[in-house]
Design an enzyme around this catalytic site. Structure first.
Site, short mmCIF file in Angstrom:
data_model
loop_
_atom_site.label_atom_id
_atom_site.label_comp_id
_atom_site.label_asym_id
_atom_site.label_seq_id
_atom_site.Cartn_x
_atom_site.Cartn_y
_atom_site.Cartn_z
N ARG A 1 -8.83 0.52 -2.09
CA ARG A 1 -9.03 1.74 -2.90
C ARG A 1 -10.46 1.82 -3.44
O ARG A 1 -10.68 2.31 -4.55
CB ARG A 1 -8.07 1.79 -4.10
N ARG B 1 -10.55 7.18 -7.70
CA ARG B 1 -10.65 7.77 -9.03
C ARG B 1 -11.52 7.05 -10.04
O ARG B 1 -11.97 7.66 -11.00
CB ARG B 1 -9.24 7.94 -9.61
N ARG C 1 -13.36 15.92 -6.55
CA ARG C 1 -11.95 16.32 -6.62
C ARG C 1 -11.79 17.70 -7.26
O ARG C 1 -10.84 18.42 -6.97
CB ARG C 1 -11.18 15.27 -7.43
N ASP D 1 -4.63 8.19 3.93
CA ASP D 1 -3.46 7.63 3.26
C ASP D 1 -2.49 7.12 4.33
O ASP D 1 -2.53 7.57 5.48
CB ASP D 1 -2.77 8.67 2.37
N TYR E 1 9.09 5.72 2.40
CA TYR E 1 8.69 7.07 1.98
C TYR E 1 9.51 8.14 2.70
O TYR E 1 9.98 9.10 2.09
CB TYR E 1 7.19 7.31 2.22
O1 CP3 Z 1 -8.88 1.85 0.09
C1 CP3 Z 1 -9.38 2.99 0.23
O2 CP3 Z 1 -10.39 3.36 -0.36
C2 CP3 Z 1 -8.71 3.92 1.22
C3 CP3 Z 1 -7.87 4.81 0.56
C4 CP3 Z 1 -6.38 4.63 0.50
C5 CP3 Z 1 -5.60 5.61 -0.13
N1 CP3 Z 1 -4.30 5.31 0.05
C6 CP3 Z 1 -6.14 6.79 -0.82
C7 CP3 Z 1 -5.36 7.32 -1.96
C8 CP3 Z 1 -5.51 3.67 1.02
C9 CP3 Z 1 -5.82 2.39 1.75
C10 CP3 Z 1 -4.19 4.12 0.74
C11 CP3 Z 1 -2.97 3.41 1.18
C12 CP3 Z 1 -1.71 3.70 0.51
N2 CP3 Z 1 -1.19 4.90 0.12
C13 CP3 Z 1 -0.73 2.72 0.23
C14 CP3 Z 1 -0.87 1.28 0.57
C15 CP3 Z 1 -1.70 0.57 -0.41
C16 CP3 Z 1 -0.98 0.20 -1.64
O3 CP3 Z 1 -1.33 0.73 -2.70
O4 CP3 Z 1 -0.06 -0.64 -1.53
C17 CP3 Z 1 0.36 3.35 -0.39
C18 CP3 Z 1 1.60 2.69 -0.88
C19 CP3 Z 1 0.06 4.75 -0.44
C20 CP3 Z 1 0.92 5.83 -0.96
C21 CP3 Z 1 0.22 6.48 -2.09
N3 CP3 Z 1 -0.75 7.45 -1.95
C22 CP3 Z 1 0.34 6.19 -3.48
C23 CP3 Z 1 1.30 5.20 -4.07
C24 CP3 Z 1 -0.59 6.98 -4.14
C25 CP3 Z 1 -1.01 6.89 -5.57
C26 CP3 Z 1 -0.34 7.65 -6.57
C27 CP3 Z 1 -1.26 7.63 -7.79
O5 CP3 Z 1 -1.68 8.69 -8.18
O6 CP3 Z 1 -1.59 6.54 -8.27
C28 CP3 Z 1 -1.25 7.78 -3.19
C29 CP3 Z 1 -2.33 8.75 -3.43
C30 CP3 Z 1 -3.69 8.21 -3.13
N4 CP3 Z 1 -4.05 7.71 -1.91
C31 CP3 Z 1 -4.78 8.12 -4.01
C32 CP3 Z 1 -5.86 7.58 -3.28
C33 CP3 Z 1 -7.27 7.34 -3.72
C34 CP3 Z 1 -4.81 8.58 -5.45
C35 CP3 Z 1 -4.83 10.06 -5.58
C36 CP3 Z 1 -6.21 10.66 -5.68
O7 CP3 Z 1 -7.25 10.00 -5.60
O8 CP3 Z 1 -6.28 11.87 -5.84
#
Ligand code: CP3
Length: 351
Positions: free
Chosen positions: A28, A32, A41, A78, A155
């Site tokens: 990540r 954010r 954003r 994602d 999911y």
């Molecule tokens: O690492 C990186 O910079 C790449 C970006 C990345 C995202 N999602 C962007 C994202 C990666 C590697 C993921 C993988 C992902 N997505 C996983 C596996 C990693 C882990 O956390 O175990 C999972 C379970 C998801 C599903 C998902 N998508 C979740 C649980 C969330 C977060 C909800 C929250 O708001 O905390 C997302 C949304 C998401 N994907 C965000 C980001 C940066 C946050 C929302 C945003 O930035 O607007």
């Protein structure tokens, strides 16, 4: 595609070469906690826009590269991004994560899933990965990533994130044949997607089985491990030289089983001491991790101590320094900067 000394540090470490310092990146690392991301954003409020409009996704992926020069640059995307290509419609809701509009609950829905053709459903991935390779050259390693079958099934079946995984466990323990059918289809699609990412320029690919740690070890062996293997075997058959990383959250009880997946590198979270992980896995298994993301709320001295502790325990071979899971959104950017500076200033004497 042989081994070359001009290859970037992370790629060499992932192959098990002895390196002067462990490469460093953060899960990540785009997102954010960065002001540049929060600003962007506002202009592109939906996650799907930010991750699927190539110019925007390229910009977001490169924000941490420009700020910190990490040894790994990960595609901004994602794990649920490929689901619409299988006919599973989704969105990613602010603060909540993925939402699946029609959760998969029946055999008929599984049979009706579309054949996955990433060139058609995910053309933007090629544009993004090619641009990242072009931009970072040999200075950093471009990482791709995918979700693992169990976690994507969670999911698809639950319809959203879950605390208890009741719906998918209900399916697993009362109608296992249906779930196995879904996991098989997902594994084959994910293998195709990993190959596509590699063909588009990803040099290392990480598979996130984030929710496999919700399974007992016995059920991990039934519903997670065989499908991790299925993906990795299919990818290795055509792309044997690309290192593959596996992450499972809350994996302390699963490390030895994770090592059976065929992954080249295992992500170690902070529920295991790195020295214990090394002792349990043996020197031949490469590792990534394992700082608690919360460490980045501590003082600089504290952050430095924890980096040194992890690096000393991991040794100078087959270790990629990382957090044990994604960086937290409230993390101060200057502490992230300090984390990277400190890690990049390490040398063989310290290790
Ligand atoms: O690492 C990186 O910079 C790449 C970006 C990345 C995202 N999602 C962007 C994202 C990666 C590697 C993921 C993988 C992902 N997505 C996983 C596996 C990693 C882990 O956390 O175990 C999972 C379970 C998801 C599903 C998902 N998508 C979740 C649980 C969330 C977060 C909800 C929250 O708001 O905390 C997302 C949304 C998401 N994907 C965000 C980001 C940066 C946050 C929302 C945003 O930035 O607007």
């Amino acid at each position: 595609m042989g081994i070359s000394s001009t290859d970037p540090l992370l790629l060499r470490a992932a192959r098990g070469e002895v390196v002067d310092r462990p490469p460093v990146w953060m899960m990540r690392q785009a997102g954010r906690y960065m002001k540049a991301y929060r600003d962007l954003r506002e202009k592109y409020p939906s996650f799907r826009e930010r991750s699927e409009i190539p110019e925007v996704a390229i910009e977001v992926s490169l924000q941490p590269w420009r700020a910190f020069q990490p040894d790994g640059v990960i595609l901004f995307s994602d794990i649920v991004t490929p689901l619409p290509g299988l006919g599973i419609d989704m969105d990613i809701a602010e603060g909540k994560g993925p939402i699946i509009y029609s959760p998969i609950r029946t055999q008929e829905q599984i049979e009706n899933l579309r054949t996955f053709e990433p060139e058609e459903s995910l053309p933007f991935i090629k544009t993004i990965l090619q641009a990242l390779r072009q931009e970072v050259g040999n200075k950093s390693t471009v990482l791709g990533f995918v979700g693992a079958p169990w976690t994507l099934a969670a999911y698809a079946v639950e319809g959203k994130g879950s605390k208890t995984y009741s719906v998918i466990k209900n399916m697993a323990f009362s109608q296992p044949a249906i779930l196995h059918q879904l996991l098989t289809k997902l594994a084959d699609a994910i293998a195709i997607y990993v190959r596509y990412q590699i063909d588009c320029g990803a040099q290392v690919v990480q598979m996130f089985d984030s929710w496999a740690g919700q399974l007992s070890p016995q059920d991990y062996e039934i519903f997670a491990l065989p499908y991790q293997k299925r993906v990795f075997e299919q990818v290795k058959a055509t792309h044997p030289d690309t290192p593959l990383i596996l992450l499972v959250s809350g994996s302390a009880g699963l490390l030895e089983r994770m090592a059976q997946s065929g992954a080249d590198v295992l992500t170690i979270d902070w529920t295991v001491d790195m020295a214990d992980a090394r002792a349990r896995l043996g020197k031949n298994v490469k590792v990534q991790g394992n700082l608690d993301p919360g460490v980045l709320f501590g003082s600089k001295e504290f952050i430095r101590d924890r980096i040194l502790d992890t690096v000393r325990k991991a040794g100078n071979r087959g270790h990629i320094l990382n957090l044990g899971h994604g960086v937290l959104p409230e993390t101060p950017e200057e502490n992230v900067a300090f984390f990277f500076e400190t890690a990049k200033g390490l040398n063989a004497a310290v290790v």
